[in-house]
Design a protein around this motif. Structure first.
Motif: not given
Ligand SMILES: [Zn+2]
Length: 144
Positions: A26, A49-51
């Motif tokens: 990430t 963050a979602e992604q």
């Protein structure tokens, strides 16, 4: 858009590298602070963050705490950093969209094809390269 050089201590750069390496796959993110145009401190923030593999969004409470800490220590917010585990060290369209601090220098560290740290100013969707001026350290970077 005045100064196109960012001065940063070697210890801070090494701390960014370490945090970014540990966060893979990430992205990591954080703030950079200092005085008189020299970045001497880093403030890691959690990436919510979602992604998180392809974007970053700093945890609001972390951001708030870091901003208060910077202000109380009499320093200034001078930079914002995040990592690109899989892509080049260049702002993504989303990075440009989310660049809310035109006075800050945006640092991006990439790992592929090789470890590289680059810096930019982002204002009104324009991206400008900023040269990084590595400064030998006076003591260790302050991690807060
Ligand atoms: Zn990015």
């Amino acid at each position: 858009m005045t100064d196109n050089t960012a001065s940063i201590t070697r210890a801070v750069v090494e701390a960014i590298e370490k945090q970014a390496a540990a966060a893979r796959p990430t992205e990591c993110c954080g703030l950079l602070s200092g005085a008189n145009g020299l970045i001497t401190g880093l403030h890691p923030l959690r990436n919510m963050a979602e992604q998180p593999e392809i974007s970053y969004f700093a945890a609001p409470e972390d951001l708030f705490e870091a901003m208060v800490g910077i202000r109380e220590s009499g320093r200034k917010l001078l930079g914002i950093y995040h990592s690109h585990p899989k892509t080049a060290a260049y702002p993504s369209p989303k990075d440009v969209e989310m660049a809310f601090y035109p006075e800050a220098v945006y640092f991006i560290i990439s790992f592929e094809p090789r470890i590289e740290l680059r810096a930019f100013r982002i204002e009104d969707s324009r991206i400008e390269n900023v040269a990084i001026n590595l400064i030998a350290d006076e003591g260790a970077a302050r991690r807060e």
